[in-house]
Scaffold this motif. Structure first.
Motif, PDB file in Angstrom:
ATOM      1  N   GLY A  25       0.791  -1.229   0.000  1.00 19.17           N
ATOM      2  CA  GLY A  25       0.000   0.000   0.000  1.00 19.17           C
ATOM      3  C   GLY A  25       0.820   1.275   0.000  1.00 19.17           C
ATOM      4  N   GLU A  26       2.095   1.169  -0.336  1.00 23.15           N
ATOM      5  CA  GLU A  26       2.931   2.362  -0.428  1.00 23.15           C
ATOM      6  C   GLU A  26       2.581   3.117  -1.713  1.00 23.15           C
ATOM      7  OE1 GLU A  26       5.012   3.503   1.839  1.00 23.15           O
ATOM      8  OE2 GLU A  26       4.862   1.786   3.191  1.00 23.15           O
ATOM      9  N   HIS A  27       2.929   4.421  -1.735  1.00 23.69           N
ATOM     10  CA  HIS A  27       2.540   5.242  -2.880  1.00 23.69           C
ATOM     11  C   HIS A  27       3.694   5.888  -3.634  1.00 23.69           C
ATOM     12  CE1 HIS A  27      -1.583   4.742  -1.676  1.00 23.69           C
ATOM     13  NE2 HIS A  27      -1.286   5.188  -0.465  1.00 23.69           N
ATOM     14  N   HIS A  28       4.806   6.192  -2.926  1.00 22.66           N
ATOM     15  CA  HIS A  28       5.879   6.964  -3.544  1.00 22.66           C
ATOM     16  C   HIS A  28       7.246   6.368  -3.228  1.00 22.66           C
ATOM     17  CE1 HIS A  28       2.641   9.883  -2.330  1.00 22.66           C
ATOM     18  NE2 HIS A  28       2.598   9.931  -3.641  1.00 22.66           N
ATOM     19  N   VAL A  29       8.145   6.454  -4.208  1.00 27.12           N
ATOM     20  CA  VAL A  29       9.519   5.986  -4.033  1.00 27.12           C
ATOM     21  C   VAL A  29      10.457   7.028  -4.631  1.00 27.12           C
ATOM     22  CG1 VAL A  29      11.179   4.132  -4.511  1.00 27.12           C
ATOM     23  CG2 VAL A  29       8.747   3.583  -4.262  1.00 27.12           C
TER      24      VAL A  29
ATOM     25  N   LEU B 233      16.620  17.705  -2.413  1.00 29.68           N
ATOM     26  CA  LEU B 233      17.366  17.238  -1.244  1.00 29.68           C
ATOM     27  C   LEU B 233      17.966  18.429  -0.509  1.00 29.68           C
ATOM     28  CD1 LEU B 233      19.351  14.226  -2.765  1.00 29.68           C
ATOM     29  CD2 LEU B 233      17.313  14.136  -1.332  1.00 29.68           C
ATOM     30  N   THR B 234      18.506  18.164   0.659  1.00 31.06           N
ATOM     31  CA  THR B 234      19.197  19.197   1.424  1.00 31.06           C
ATOM     32  C   THR B 234      20.658  19.301   1.014  1.00 31.06           C
ATOM     33  OG1 THR B 234      19.702  17.613   3.173  1.00 31.06           O
ATOM     34  CG2 THR B 234      17.679  18.920   3.426  1.00 31.06           C
ATOM     35  N   ILE B 235      21.114  18.433   0.132  1.00 29.70           N
ATOM     36  CA  ILE B 235      22.484  18.452  -0.366  1.00 29.70           C
ATOM     37  C   ILE B 235      22.449  18.636  -1.880  1.00 29.70           C
ATOM     38  CG2 ILE B 235      23.391  17.016   1.515  1.00 29.70           C
ATOM     39  CD1 ILE B 235      23.368  14.649  -0.535  1.00 29.70           C
ATOM     40  N   GLU B 236      23.559  19.060  -2.423  1.00 25.35           N
ATOM     41  CA  GLU B 236      23.656  19.246  -3.867  1.00 25.35           C
ATOM     42  C   GLU B 236      23.961  17.903  -4.538  1.00 25.35           C
ATOM     43  OE1 GLU B 236      23.176  22.006  -5.806  1.00 25.35           O
ATOM     44  OE2 GLU B 236      22.443  22.934  -3.955  1.00 25.35           O
ATOM     45  N   VAL B 237      23.139  17.537  -5.502  1.00 26.12           N
ATOM     46  CA  VAL B 237      23.366  16.348  -6.333  1.00 26.12           C
ATOM     47  C   VAL B 237      23.003  16.728  -7.761  1.00 26.12           C
ATOM     48  CG1 VAL B 237      22.861  14.725  -4.456  1.00 26.12           C
ATOM     49  CG2 VAL B 237      21.029  15.413  -6.004  1.00 26.12           C
ATOM     50  N   PRO B 238      23.540  16.016  -8.747  1.00 26.23           N
ATOM     51  CA  PRO B 238      23.126  16.296 -10.121  1.00 26.23           C
ATOM     52  C   PRO B 238      21.610  16.125 -10.252  1.00 26.23           C
ATOM     53  CG  PRO B 238      25.060  14.879 -10.096  1.00 26.23           C
ATOM     54  CD  PRO B 238      24.565  14.967  -8.674  1.00 26.23           C
ATOM     55  N   ASP B 239      20.974  17.097 -10.866  1.00 22.77           N
ATOM     56  CA  ASP B 239      19.511  17.105 -10.962  1.00 22.77           C
ATOM     57  C   ASP B 239      18.954  15.806 -11.535  1.00 22.77           C
ATOM     58  OD1 ASP B 239      16.923  18.540 -10.782  1.00 22.77           O
ATOM     59  OD2 ASP B 239      16.993  18.389 -12.979  1.00 22.77           O
ATOM     60  N   GLU B 240      19.632  15.262 -12.536  1.00 20.59           N
ATOM     61  CA  GLU B 240      19.109  14.058 -13.189  1.00 20.59           C
ATOM     62  C   GLU B 240      19.278  12.799 -12.333  1.00 20.59           C
ATOM     63  OE1 GLU B 240      23.368  14.656 -14.504  1.00 20.59           O
ATOM     64  OE2 GLU B 240      21.608  15.958 -14.327  1.00 20.59           O
ATOM     65  N   SER B 241      20.040  12.876 -11.255  1.00 21.24           N
ATOM     66  CA  SER B 241      20.293  11.697 -10.421  1.00 21.24           C
ATOM     67  C   SER B 241      19.227  11.446  -9.359  1.00 21.24           C
ATOM     68  CB  SER B 241      21.649  11.822  -9.732  1.00 21.24           C
ATOM     69  OG  SER B 241      22.673  11.840 -10.700  1.00 21.24           O
ATOM     70  N   LEU B 242      18.472  12.467  -8.992  1.00 19.02           N
ATOM     71  CA  LEU B 242      17.383  12.288  -8.026  1.00 19.02           C
ATOM     72  C   LEU B 242      16.102  12.062  -8.806  1.00 19.02           C
ATOM     73  CD1 LEU B 242      16.436  12.204  -5.073  1.00 19.02           C
ATOM     74  CD2 LEU B 242      15.986  14.676  -5.270  1.00 19.02           C
ATOM     75  N   MET B 243      15.514  10.886  -8.604  1.00 16.01           N
ATOM     76  CA  MET B 243      14.320  10.503  -9.344  1.00 16.01           C
ATOM     77  C   MET B 243      13.236  10.047  -8.387  1.00 16.01           C
ATOM     78  SD  MET B 243      16.390   8.460 -12.311  1.00 16.01           S
ATOM     79  CE  MET B 243      17.833   8.241 -11.273  1.00 16.01           C
ATOM     80  N   ALA B 244      11.998  10.077  -8.866  1.00 21.61           N
ATOM     81  CA  ALA B 244      10.861   9.698  -8.030  1.00 21.61           C
ATOM     82  C   ALA B 244       9.848   8.928  -8.865  1.00 21.61           C
ATOM     83  CB  ALA B 244      10.227  10.940  -7.411  1.00 21.61           C
ATOM     84  N   LEU B 245       9.012   8.195  -8.149  1.00 13.72           N
ATOM     85  CA  LEU B 245       7.998   7.341  -8.769  1.00 13.72           C
ATOM     86  C   LEU B 245       6.744   7.368  -7.916  1.00 13.72           C
ATOM     87  CD1 LEU B 245       7.159   4.842 -10.640  1.00 13.72           C
ATOM     88  CD2 LEU B 245       8.240   3.440  -8.893  1.00 13.72           C
ATOM     89  N   ALA B 246       5.598   7.519  -8.556  1.00 17.95           N
ATOM     90  CA  ALA B 246       4.304   7.347  -7.895  1.00 17.95           C
ATOM     91  C   ALA B 246       3.678   6.095  -8.494  1.00 17.95           C
ATOM     92  CB  ALA B 246       3.397   8.555  -8.122  1.00 17.95           C
ATOM     93  N   PHE B 247       3.160   5.220  -7.632  1.00 15.58           N
ATOM     94  CA  PHE B 247       2.584   3.972  -8.122  1.00 15.58           C
ATOM     95  C   PHE B 247       1.258   4.166  -8.844  1.00 15.58           C
ATOM     96  CE2 PHE B 247       5.250   1.940  -4.712  1.00 15.58           C
ATOM     97  CZ  PHE B 247       6.090   1.261  -5.587  1.00 15.58           C
ATOM     98  N   ASP B 248       0.510   5.215  -8.487  1.00 16.24           N
ATOM     99  CA  ASP B 248      -0.778   5.401  -9.140  1.00 16.24           C
ATOM    100  C   ASP B 248      -1.149   6.876  -9.182  1.00 16.24           C
ATOM    101  OD1 ASP B 248      -2.760   6.030  -6.787  1.00 16.24           O
ATOM    102  OD2 ASP B 248      -1.585   4.315  -6.099  1.00 16.24           O
ATOM    103  N   ALA B 249      -2.007   7.232 -10.136  1.00 10.56           N
ATOM    104  CA  ALA B 249      -2.404   8.625 -10.344  1.00 10.56           C
ATOM    105  C   ALA B 249      -3.240   9.172  -9.197  1.00 10.56           C
ATOM    106  CB  ALA B 249      -3.170   8.743 -11.664  1.00 10.56           C
TER     107      ALA B 249
END
Length: 169
Positions: free
Chosen positions: A108-112, A136-152
């Motif tokens: 039942g999780e929604h986000h990763v 994030l609170t730290i600097e990382v390359p923008d393309e390296s931080l990604m996210a996923l939602a399981f459903d709309a």
């Protein structure tokens, strides 16, 4: 390659082997030590430490999801993911990640979120987190931080990702 497609939840007996997988997959023991620290942290969620095994049920890869938050919204952090060097590039990591994501959705999780290689994680549905207002609170390359939602029905929230304490960020 059928012997790389077996996945299951990590058992207590797998713990030393999972440590070895991470120690061998990375240049330093940091990721192996991180998994050990997360195992003892409140962010640990039973059933979301997944091993990929060979045909003899010997773990050869590992994917871990632990609790994090995007601002105050519960989410999961996918990290670390590791495969024994001799099995890298054979689909073991992908099998472990897919199984971990399925297990999370079944719970039942929604986000990763994942901080990782931008050419690897989009195959699982991850997109650039900044497009959703996630950072994030730290600097990382923008393309390296990604996210996923399981459903709309549960779109990704914007805000800062707060990782479990063992991550140190």
């Amino acid at each position: 390659m059928s012997d790389t497609r077996f996945t299951r939840v990590e058992t207590d007996a797998d713990i030393p082997t999972v440590h070895t997988i991470h120690a061998r997959a990375f240049e330093t023991p940091a990721e192996a030590d991180l998994v050990d620290a997360l195992r003892a942290d409140p962010s640990w969620i039973p059933g979301l430490s997944i091993v990929a095994t060979d045909a003899n049920d010997r773990p050869i890869g590992h994917a871990l999801l632990t609790r994090c938050h995007i601002e105050d919204v519960p989410a999961l952090a996918l990290a670390p993911v590791a495969v024994l060097p001799e099995y890298q590039g054979t689909g073991v990591g992908s099998a472990a990640v897919r199984a971990a994501l399925r297990a999370a959705e079944d719970l039942g999780e929604h986000h990763v979120v994942v901080l990782g290689h931008p050419a690897y994680y989009p195959r699982f549905g991850f997109t650039r987190a900044s497009a959703h207002g996630i950072g994030l609170t730290i600097e990382v390359p923008d393309e390296s931080l990604m996210a996923l939602a399981f459903d709309a029905d549960h779109p990704l929230p914007g805000g800062t990702v707060h990782y479990a304490a063992p991550f140190g960020i």
